[in-house]
Design a protein around this motif. Structure first.
Motif, PDB file in Angstrom:
ATOM      1  N   GLN A  28      28.736  33.999  33.658  1.00  0.00           N
ATOM      2  CA  GLN A  28      29.628  34.757  33.148  1.00  0.00           C
ATOM      3  C   GLN A  28      30.879  34.266  33.357  1.00  0.00           C
ATOM      4  O   GLN A  28      30.820  33.181  34.134  1.00  0.00           O
ATOM      5  CB  GLN A  28      29.546  36.358  34.074  1.00  0.00           C
ATOM      6  N   LYS A  29      32.152  34.968  32.931  1.00  0.00           N
ATOM      7  CA  LYS A  29      33.450  34.230  32.909  1.00  0.00           C
ATOM      8  C   LYS A  29      33.698  34.372  34.317  1.00  0.00           C
ATOM      9  O   LYS A  29      33.831  35.291  34.898  1.00  0.00           O
ATOM     10  CB  LYS A  29      34.118  35.094  32.211  1.00  0.00           C
ATOM     11  N   TRP A  30      34.275  33.012  34.871  1.00  0.00           N
ATOM     12  CA  TRP A  30      34.662  33.116  36.192  1.00  0.00           C
ATOM     13  C   TRP A  30      36.183  32.808  36.269  1.00  0.00           C
ATOM     14  O   TRP A  30      36.872  31.970  36.002  1.00  0.00           O
ATOM     15  CB  TRP A  30      34.037  31.736  37.184  1.00  0.00           C
ATOM     16  N   GLY A  31      36.819  33.905  36.761  1.00  0.00           N
ATOM     17  CA  GLY A  31      38.581  33.770  36.892  1.00  0.00           C
ATOM     18  C   GLY A  31      38.850  34.893  35.730  1.00  0.00           C
ATOM     19  O   GLY A  31      38.480  35.410  34.752  1.00  0.00           O
ATOM     20  N   GLU A  32      40.355  35.092  36.146  1.00  0.00           N
ATOM     21  CA  GLU A  32      41.121  35.883  35.264  1.00  0.00           C
ATOM     22  C   GLU A  32      42.485  35.528  35.066  1.00  0.00           C
ATOM     23  O   GLU A  32      42.837  34.271  35.796  1.00  0.00           O
ATOM     24  CB  GLU A  32      41.376  37.431  35.916  1.00  0.00           C
ATOM     25  N   GLY A  33      43.202  36.003  34.215  1.00  0.00           N
ATOM     26  CA  GLY A  33      44.643  35.175  34.216  1.00  0.00           C
ATOM     27  C   GLY A  33      44.579  34.243  32.844  1.00  0.00           C
ATOM     28  O   GLY A  33      43.909  34.478  32.086  1.00  0.00           O
TER      29      GLY A  33
ATOM     30  N   ALA B   2      40.169  30.306  32.902  1.00  0.00           N
ATOM     31  CA  ALA B   2      39.161  30.778  33.664  1.00  0.00           C
ATOM     32  C   ALA B   2      37.994  29.806  33.088  1.00  0.00           C
ATOM     33  O   ALA B   2      38.114  28.970  32.123  1.00  0.00           O
ATOM     34  CB  ALA B   2      38.830  32.160  33.200  1.00  0.00           C
TER      35      ALA B   2
ATOM     36  N   TYR C 159      37.750  24.052  32.923  1.00  0.00           N
ATOM     37  CA  TYR C 159      38.065  25.394  32.793  1.00  0.00           C
ATOM     38  C   TYR C 159      39.140  25.369  31.427  1.00  0.00           C
ATOM     39  O   TYR C 159      39.733  24.246  31.173  1.00  0.00           O
ATOM     40  CB  TYR C 159      39.167  26.017  33.772  1.00  0.00           C
TER      41      TYR C 159
ATOM     42  N   GLY D  32      41.850  27.615  28.760  1.00  0.00           N
ATOM     43  CA  GLY D  32      42.812  28.862  28.898  1.00  0.00           C
ATOM     44  C   GLY D  32      44.214  28.424  27.941  1.00  0.00           C
ATOM     45  O   GLY D  32      44.186  27.625  27.080  1.00  0.00           O
TER      46      GLY D  32
ATOM     47  N   VAL E 107      37.040  29.915  41.598  1.00  0.00           N
ATOM     48  CA  VAL E 107      37.999  30.974  41.241  1.00  0.00           C
ATOM     49  C   VAL E 107      39.424  30.404  42.015  1.00  0.00           C
ATOM     50  O   VAL E 107      40.609  30.678  41.461  1.00  0.00           O
ATOM     51  CB  VAL E 107      37.556  32.286  41.252  1.00  0.00           C
TER      52      VAL E 107
END
Length: 158
Positions: free
Chosen positions: A12-17, A20, A50, A52, A101
């Motif tokens: 799954q996606k690891w991290g927010e902002g 990620a 990562y 973004g 993360v």
């Protein structure tokens, strides 16, 4: 002591902002597990990347990430522990995910000296030459624009 090398994919996606680790991203794990008196000491290195956007110019970025970690998995007992050995096994998913993360940059940049966006036009400063950039004039300082050091009053000196 045991050493393992694992090639995994993020489930799954690891991290927010702004950045990620995307779902399905390759995660390479080198891990060393040592038996100690209190439990199992797990140390290792994670290699992944990562994606973004840059926090200054909003360009897409894709950067490699290397994270080192170390944690003690305690044997079950009277004391509570964040990580415990379960049936002579350790579950590394939470440990690896948290390490990744927490190491993601809070304000990622596409390059260390990224100039960002022009505050007046919103154009990326890396796309322009910068020759047409002018500082806005503050009207409170307009009277000082006419002042030069050539107008010193040297004739009135004794």
């Amino acid at each position: 002591m045991r050493e393992h090398t694992l090639d995994l994919t993020a489930d799954q996606k690891w991290g927010e902002g702004l950045v990620a680790v995307a779902e399905g991203e390759q995660v390479d794990l080198d891990v060393r597990i040592e038996s100690v008196h209190e439990g199992m000491l797990v140390s290792g290195t994670v290699h992944t990347s990562y994606t973004g956007v840059c926090g200054r110019c909003l360009n897409d970025i894709d950067m490699p990430l290397k994270v080192e970690f170390q944690e003690l998995f305690a044997y079950p007992g009277d004391e509570t522990s964040d990580f415990e050995v379960q049936d002579d096994h350790v579950d590394l998913e939470t440990l690896v995910r948290d390490a990744i993360v927490l190491s993601l940059p809070f304000q990622p940049v596409c390059q260390p000296d990224c100039p960002g966006l022009d505050p007046a036009t919103g154009v990326r400063l890396t796309d322009t030459s910068g020759a047409d950039q002018r500082e806005p004039t503050d009207s409170r300082w307009a009277a000082l624009q006419e002042y030069t050091t050539d107008h010193d009053d040297t004739a009135s000196r004794p």
